[in-house]
Design an enzyme around this catalytic site. Sequence first.
Site, PDB file in Angstrom:
ATOM      1  N   LEU A   1       0.867  -1.171   0.000  1.00 50.72           N
ATOM      2  CA  LEU A   1       0.000   0.000   0.000  1.00 50.72           C
ATOM      3  C   LEU A   1       0.907   1.225   0.000  1.00 50.72           C
ATOM      4  O   LEU A   1       1.991   1.202   0.584  1.00 50.72           O
ATOM      5  CB  LEU A   1      -0.906   0.039   1.239  1.00 50.72           C
ATOM      6  CG  LEU A   1      -2.030  -1.001   1.341  1.00 50.72           C
ATOM      7  CD1 LEU A   1      -2.759  -0.840   2.677  1.00 50.72           C
ATOM      8  CD2 LEU A   1      -3.002  -0.896   0.186  1.00 50.72           C
ATOM      9  N   ASP A   2       0.449   2.313  -0.626  1.00 50.74           N
ATOM     10  CA  ASP A   2       1.217   3.560  -0.624  1.00 50.74           C
ATOM     11  C   ASP A   2       1.419   4.067   0.801  1.00 50.74           C
ATOM     12  O   ASP A   2       0.608   3.782   1.692  1.00 50.74           O
ATOM     13  CB  ASP A   2       0.496   4.645  -1.429  1.00 50.74           C
ATOM     14  CG  ASP A   2       0.383   4.317  -2.907  1.00 50.74           C
ATOM     15  OD1 ASP A   2       1.106   3.424  -3.372  1.00 50.74           O
ATOM     16  OD2 ASP A   2      -0.453   4.960  -3.572  1.00 50.74           O
ATOM     17  N   LYS A   3       2.434   4.859   0.985  1.00 48.02           N
ATOM     18  CA  LYS A   3       2.739   5.433   2.299  1.00 48.02           C
ATOM     19  C   LYS A   3       1.531   6.105   2.921  1.00 48.02           C
ATOM     20  O   LYS A   3       1.234   5.915   4.110  1.00 48.02           O
ATOM     21  CB  LYS A   3       3.881   6.441   2.167  1.00 48.02           C
ATOM     22  CG  LYS A   3       4.159   7.246   3.438  1.00 48.02           C
ATOM     23  CD  LYS A   3       5.221   8.300   3.195  1.00 48.02           C
ATOM     24  CE  LYS A   3       5.397   9.184   4.428  1.00 48.02           C
ATOM     25  NZ  LYS A   3       6.412  10.248   4.206  1.00 48.02           N
TER      26      LYS A   3
ATOM     27  N   ARG B   1      -5.495   6.357  -7.822  1.00 48.32           N
ATOM     28  CA  ARG B   1      -5.170   7.787  -7.816  1.00 48.32           C
ATOM     29  C   ARG B   1      -5.084   8.347  -9.235  1.00 48.32           C
ATOM     30  O   ARG B   1      -5.599   9.443  -9.522  1.00 48.32           O
ATOM     31  CB  ARG B   1      -3.857   8.003  -7.063  1.00 48.32           C
ATOM     32  CG  ARG B   1      -3.939   7.604  -5.600  1.00 48.32           C
ATOM     33  CD  ARG B   1      -2.583   7.522  -4.930  1.00 48.32           C
ATOM     34  NE  ARG B   1      -1.923   8.821  -4.855  1.00 48.32           N
ATOM     35  CZ  ARG B   1      -0.723   8.997  -4.316  1.00 48.32           C
ATOM     36  NH1 ARG B   1      -0.066   7.959  -3.800  1.00 48.32           N
ATOM     37  NH2 ARG B   1      -0.195  10.197  -4.266  1.00 48.32           N
TER      38      ARG B   1
ATOM     39  N   THR C   1      -1.676   5.790   2.136  1.00 50.33           N
ATOM     40  CA  THR C   1      -2.914   5.017   2.092  1.00 50.33           C
ATOM     41  C   THR C   1      -3.036   4.205   3.378  1.00 50.33           C
ATOM     42  O   THR C   1      -2.068   3.621   3.850  1.00 50.33           O
ATOM     43  CB  THR C   1      -2.925   4.062   0.885  1.00 50.33           C
ATOM     44  OG1 THR C   1      -2.785   4.823  -0.319  1.00 50.33           O
ATOM     45  CG2 THR C   1      -4.223   3.270   0.827  1.00 50.33           C
TER      46      THR C   1
END
Length: 243
Positions: A65-67, A166, A69
Site C-alpha cells: 500500500l502507498d505510504k 489515484r 494510504t
Amino acid sequence: MSARLPIETDSLADRVLHRDGMMLVIDKPAGVPVHAGPKGGINLEQMFGSLRFGLPRDPALAHRLDKDTSGCLVLGRHRKALARLGKLFSNGRIGKTYWAVVRGSPEAESGLIEAPLAKRSPERGWWMAVDPAGQPSATEWRVMARGGGLAFVEFTPLTGRTHQIRVHAAHVGMPLLGDPIYGAGSAGGAALHLHARAVSIPFSEKRPPIEVEAPLPPHMAATFTAMGWDAEAPSPLKRPISA
C-alpha cells in the site's frame, strides 16, 4: 537524533484485523511506508517483530500500500503462505475495496475506468500516467454520498497497477482529496483520503473467502463527520472471485 516511528512498535499488534496460521491482515496507518525506500528510512516492516505471535520468523508483506494510504494490509506468516498469497494477488483473485473522498461531484452514479498505465518517468518508477502503450488497467467506482463539492466514492480495482486508483480518478476528473501528485493537492493541509476498506481472500478452495474490513483512519473519519456521511455504511465487495 534518530527518526521516530510514527506509531509505537508495541501498538502494531493492536491493529491486527485478522489472524490465522497462514496470514495476518493489519490496519495500516496512513503516513507510514510499508518498507524502506532506496534511501532507507523508517517503515512498517521494522515493526513486524511484534507480529510473530509465537512463530520463529517475522511475517512478510504479501502486497503493498502507498505510504499515505491506510487500511487492510495482508501479511504472510511463512514461505508457504506467502507463495499462496502471491499467486492469488498476481491472478487477481483477491477482492479489494477502497474508500476515497474526491473533489467535485461525478455526473454518473457509477462507472468503469479503463485506461492503460505506464511509468511517467524512468527515474521515478512509482510515478504513473495514462499511456496508450501502458499496461491494461481497469477500476470500477460508485458514488456513496455527495456534498460540499466533495464526493465519497468506493473504488474496486480490477487490476493491480501502481497508484492505479489515484491516476484513474484524476483521469476522469475526480481527483482524490489530499493527493499532491495526481490531483487535488494538499490544499488546506488535507492528507490523502484513500483507504483500503476491505479485502476478500479465497485462501482455501474448500472454505469461504476470508473477508476483512478496516475502520476509517482519523483524518477521513473527521471528513465524514463534517460532511454528515455514514462511516459505517456497508461496503460489499462487488467483484466475483473466480475459480
